[in-house]
Write an enzyme that holds these catalytic residues in place. Sequence first.
Site, mmCIF file in Angstrom:
data_model
loop_
_atom_site.group_PDB
_atom_site.id
_atom_site.type_symbol
_atom_site.label_atom_id
_atom_site.label_comp_id
_atom_site.label_asym_id
_atom_site.label_seq_id
_atom_site.Cartn_x
_atom_site.Cartn_y
_atom_site.Cartn_z
ATOM 1 N N LYS A 1 -8.232 14.971 -3.631
ATOM 2 C CA LYS A 1 -7.037 13.929 -3.998
ATOM 3 C C LYS A 1 -6.009 14.637 -4.690
ATOM 4 C CE LYS A 1 -7.770 11.798 -8.167
ATOM 5 N NZ LYS A 1 -6.726 11.995 -8.663
ATOM 6 N N LYS B 1 -1.676 5.022 -5.817
ATOM 7 C CA LYS B 1 -1.884 3.877 -6.219
ATOM 8 C C LYS B 1 -1.244 2.841 -5.359
ATOM 9 C CE LYS B 1 -3.931 6.271 -9.953
ATOM 10 N NZ LYS B 1 -3.720 7.074 -10.091
ATOM 11 N N ALA C 1 1.363 -0.893 -4.985
ATOM 12 C CA ALA C 1 1.662 -1.745 -5.744
ATOM 13 C C ALA C 1 3.023 -2.573 -5.936
ATOM 14 C CB ALA C 1 1.268 -1.201 -7.559
ATOM 15 N N ILE D 1 4.332 -4.839 -3.201
ATOM 16 C CA ILE D 1 4.752 -6.199 -2.033
ATOM 17 C C ILE D 1 4.663 -5.696 -0.598
ATOM 18 C CG2 ILE D 1 6.215 -8.132 -3.185
ATOM 19 C CD1 ILE D 1 8.356 -6.968 -0.754
ATOM 20 N N ASN E 1 5.919 -5.377 2.775
ATOM 21 C CA ASN E 1 6.678 -4.799 3.213
ATOM 22 C C ASN E 1 7.515 -3.632 2.942
ATOM 23 O OD1 ASN E 1 8.197 -5.557 5.822
ATOM 24 N ND2 ASN E 1 9.725 -5.127 4.374
ATOM 25 N N THR E 2 7.152 -3.256 1.481
ATOM 26 C CA THR E 2 7.541 -2.233 0.745
ATOM 27 C C THR E 2 6.297 -0.992 0.411
ATOM 28 O OG1 THR E 2 8.879 -3.742 -0.424
ATOM 29 C CG2 THR E 2 8.206 -1.368 -1.741
#
EC number: 4.1.1.23
Length: 284
Positions: A64, A98, A100, A102, A104-105
């Site tokens: 990770k 992680k 977090a 919208i 498209n972003t």
Amino acid sequence: MSTSTQITKPYSTRALTHQSQTARRLLKLMSDKRTNLCASLDVTTSAELLSLADKLGPYICMVKTHVDIISDFTYDETVVKLVALAKKHGFMIFEDRKFADIGNTVKNQYSKGVYRIVEWADITNAHSVPGEGIINGLREAANEYVESEKAKGGECENLDRGLIMLAELSSKGSLATGSYTTKTVELAHNNSDFVFGFIAQNRMEEVQDSEGNYEDWLILTPGVGLDDKGDGLGQQYRTVDTVIKNGSDVIIVGRGLFGKGRDPVVEGKRYRDAGWKAYEERIN
């Protein structure tokens, strides 16, 4: 202990029927290599990352990463060499991004910029706060990457990508509980072609599909320690036996493997053996 229908099944059995290709690959690797240990390598230089991945590689199913904390990151010197180690030792790569934002972003964050995560991370993760759009954006990026690689006619092995949702966190005072966790599971249920599991402290409540079969979610649990109770910054550690008996499939261990005074090879073997012993006791 969880009453899950999956909890007593061997990884090898689940690998045959899981709805996600990425999960099938991970479960088979875990069964073949006899390890459910993920090494969380939160270090800040490429040399540290690669050295630890090489030392711990024989004992783990997954590395990770937090690639954005690597101070000397370059694609060729960091990513290419990490992928080579993954092939050498037989582990998968999980970028703990992680996401977090919208749809498209996050699609652009996943596929473009300096890191181009979709090109090398088998698995990544996301918060459910933005809603279903975040899953759709990440899935679009993954699908577009796979199609572009196939169109090139090159090596197409292990191109599948999978997403893990953050359902619960191991930090003290985490808000990822209760209704947040419930809604996260609902989102995963509706997107099980791409989402295959959760970051969680306990096994998620299972949902039956249209044919009456129970979905199989992989549970990855951070905050696992054989020695320490916490770190003074909100991290709370639980024992290997506890998390495996509660239904976790993969134990995520960081500083317990390479913290001050620890030998990564010695600790890698110790955590691998402890995790596998707890798993065998669970299924037998």
